[in-house]
Design a protein around this motif. Structure first.
Motif, PDB file in Angstrom:
ATOM      1  N   LEU A 118       0.817  -1.217   0.000  1.00  0.00           N
ATOM      2  CA  LEU A 118       0.000   0.000   0.000  1.00  0.00           C
ATOM      3  C   LEU A 118       0.849   1.265   0.000  1.00  0.00           C
ATOM      4  N   ASN A 119       1.996   1.193   0.639  1.00  0.00           N
ATOM      5  CA  ASN A 119       2.884   2.355   0.791  1.00  0.00           C
ATOM      6  C   ASN A 119       2.249   3.444   1.657  1.00  0.00           C
ATOM      7  N   PHE A 120       1.364   3.060   2.538  1.00  0.00           N
ATOM      8  CA  PHE A 120       0.836   3.983   3.550  1.00  0.00           C
ATOM      9  C   PHE A 120       0.256   3.171   4.693  1.00  0.00           C
ATOM     10  N   LEU A 121       0.082   3.830   5.837  1.00  0.00           N
ATOM     11  CA  LEU A 121      -0.634   3.254   6.970  1.00  0.00           C
ATOM     12  C   LEU A 121      -2.028   3.860   7.048  1.00  0.00           C
ATOM     13  N   ILE A 122      -2.094   5.189   7.000  1.00  0.00           N
ATOM     14  CA  ILE A 122      -3.373   5.886   6.892  1.00  0.00           C
ATOM     15  C   ILE A 122      -3.512   6.388   5.464  1.00  0.00           C
ATOM     16  N   SER A 123      -4.635   6.102   4.854  1.00  0.00           N
ATOM     17  CA  SER A 123      -4.864   6.446   3.453  1.00  0.00           C
ATOM     18  C   SER A 123      -4.642   7.933   3.202  1.00  0.00           C
ATOM     19  N   PRO A 124      -4.042   8.284   2.071  1.00  0.00           N
ATOM     20  CA  PRO A 124      -3.909   9.701   1.716  1.00  0.00           C
ATOM     21  C   PRO A 124      -5.248  10.396   1.508  1.00  0.00           C
ATOM     22  N   ASN A 125      -6.334   9.630   1.426  1.00  0.00           N
ATOM     23  CA  ASN A 125      -7.667  10.228   1.322  1.00  0.00           C
ATOM     24  C   ASN A 125      -8.200  10.692   2.674  1.00  0.00           C
ATOM     25  N   ILE A 126      -7.452  10.423   3.735  1.00  0.00           N
ATOM     26  CA  ILE A 126      -7.860  10.808   5.087  1.00  0.00           C
ATOM     27  C   ILE A 126      -7.012  11.988   5.546  1.00  0.00           C
ATOM     28  N   SER A 127      -7.682  13.033   5.979  1.00  0.00           N
ATOM     29  CA  SER A 127      -6.970  14.201   6.516  1.00  0.00           C
ATOM     30  C   SER A 127      -7.075  14.196   8.042  1.00  0.00           C
ATOM     31  N   ILE A 128      -5.952  14.359   8.700  1.00  0.00           N
ATOM     32  CA  ILE A 128      -5.928  14.366  10.163  1.00  0.00           C
ATOM     33  C   ILE A 128      -5.184  15.597  10.645  1.00  0.00           C
ATOM     34  N   GLY A 129      -5.543  16.056  11.825  1.00  0.00           N
ATOM     35  CA  GLY A 129      -4.899  17.207  12.432  1.00  0.00           C
ATOM     36  C   GLY A 129      -3.637  16.812  13.176  1.00  0.00           C
ATOM     37  N   PRO A 130      -3.039  17.750  13.893  1.00  0.00           N
ATOM     38  CA  PRO A 130      -1.771  17.481  14.593  1.00  0.00           C
ATOM     39  C   PRO A 130      -1.926  16.618  15.841  1.00  0.00           C
ATOM     40  N   THR A 131      -3.141  16.524  16.372  1.00  0.00           N
ATOM     41  CA  THR A 131      -3.345  15.730  17.598  1.00  0.00           C
ATOM     42  C   THR A 131      -4.493  14.738  17.412  1.00  0.00           C
ATOM     43  N   PRO A 132      -4.391  13.847  16.452  1.00  0.00           N
ATOM     44  CA  PRO A 132      -5.503  12.923  16.209  1.00  0.00           C
ATOM     45  C   PRO A 132      -5.596  11.853  17.288  1.00  0.00           C
ATOM     46  N   ARG A 133      -6.799  11.355  17.462  1.00  0.00           N
ATOM     47  CA  ARG A 133      -7.025  10.184  18.316  1.00  0.00           C
ATOM     48  C   ARG A 133      -7.436   9.041  17.383  1.00  0.00           C
ATOM     49  N   VAL A 134      -6.641   7.982  17.365  1.00  0.00           N
ATOM     50  CA  VAL A 134      -6.800   6.888  16.404  1.00  0.00           C
ATOM     51  C   VAL A 134      -7.082   5.595  17.149  1.00  0.00           C
ATOM     52  N   ALA A 135      -8.083   4.842  16.664  1.00  0.00           N
ATOM     53  CA  ALA A 135      -8.398   3.527  17.220  1.00  0.00           C
ATOM     54  C   ALA A 135      -8.105   2.460  16.172  1.00  0.00           C
ATOM     55  N   ASP A 136      -7.400   1.420  16.586  1.00  0.00           N
ATOM     56  CA  ASP A 136      -7.151   0.252  15.739  1.00  0.00           C
ATOM     57  C   ASP A 136      -7.958  -0.901  16.316  1.00  0.00           C
ATOM     58  N   VAL A 137      -9.001  -1.304  15.602  1.00  0.00           N
ATOM     59  CA  VAL A 137      -9.923  -2.340  16.093  1.00  0.00           C
ATOM     60  C   VAL A 137      -9.488  -3.687  15.530  1.00  0.00           C
TER      61      VAL A 137
END
Length: 275
Positions: free
Chosen positions: A27-46
């Motif tokens: 994939l060459n990414f962990l979070i898709s480039p279609n997703i925009s996140i701010g400097p302090t994101p809260r991320v859940a890995d289910v």
């Protein structure tokens, strides 16, 4: 846990870690480039497994990001003393209603490879619970193999592939059709800005993917077929996996389609203006 169960668990953990790096390379990414996140994101890995995706992500985000992983068992987790300060690994079964303190908490919710746990070709329970923990305006990223789009390839016309084709056909069953329908399912639950990325793994990596799949086939035989399948079906799959491995050594493999679906939880116009 008896010795056989412990052995299976160790193999599953090794498979999860290897699988992660193969997916990341493809994939060459962990979070898709279609997703925009701010400097302090809260991320859940289910369904975080060993936490490998979150730990890799932690190296690519600022320390202000809050990263939380969830699974039904903590046996694959590293000791909490070894985790980065912004990473937490917790217990939660995604088939259970999320506790209230998790509601609308996360900017990004990530899932990968729920193929073997989705029942009745219906991922709606998983999707509904993940949307409950996703903030309005947050993003859902769901990664799966599309088993119906796989093809068998060989390095030459004389390479045997009978058993490899049998394995490919074995998993092309109606119970997995929900994967290809995920974009429409996202839309039916009100997710917007839906995007779909579908990639083949690099042909040079396909043997590595095949090795991972054979370990997964043996896990499926032990954890599902031996307990809930027709009598002898687990042994049949293990026998097939050995035959497929022999063909893989001669140059037969299955080309996989990796599918990444992303969508955004609807953010009301008034909320968007205030965000």
């Amino acid at each position: 846990m008896n010795s056989e169960e412990a052995t299976q668990k160790r193999r599953a953990q090794r498979r999860l870690n290897c699988q992660h790096y193969l997916w990341r390379e493809t994939l060459n990414f962990l979070i898709s480039p279609n997703i925009s996140i701010g400097p302090t994101p809260r991320v859940a890995d289910v369904g975080t497994g060993t936490g490998i995706w979150l730990l890799d992500l932690a190296k690519n985000l600022p320390s202000s990001a809050q990263l939380e992983g969830f699974d039904i068992s903590s046996t694959g987790y590293p000791p909490k003393e070894w985790l980065p300060s912004n990473v937490e690994l917790r217990l939660w079964n995604v088939f259970d209603e999320p506790p209230e303190h998790m509601h609308e908490k996360y900017d990004v919710v990530h899932l990968r490879l729920f193929l073997v746990v989705v029942d009745d070709n219906d991922p709606s329970t998983i999707l509904r619970h993940c949307l409950k923990i996703l903030k309005p305006g947050g993003f859902l990223q769901w990664e799966e193999y599309d088993l119906h789009a796989r093809t068998v390839v060989t390095s030459g016309s004389s390479v045997p592939k009978e058993h490899t084709q049998r394995l490919a056909d074995f998993v092309k069953r109606d119970i997995h059709k929900w994967v290809g329908a995920l974009p429409e399912t996202f839309a039916s639950y009100g997710l917007i800005n839906t995007s779909v990325l579908r990639l083949n793994e690099n042909l040079a990596s396909s043997r590595m993917f095949m090795d991972v799949e054979l370990v997964l086939a043996e896990e499926f035989a032990a954890n599902t077929l031996d307990t809930r399948g027709p009598p002898g079906s687990g042994d049949e799959v293990r026998k097939l996996a050995k035959a497929v491995y022999a063909e893989a050594q001669q140059g037969a493999t299955i080309r996989h389609i990796l599918q990444v679906v992303t969508g955004r939880k609807y953010l009301a116009e008034t909320e968007a203006q205030n965000s």
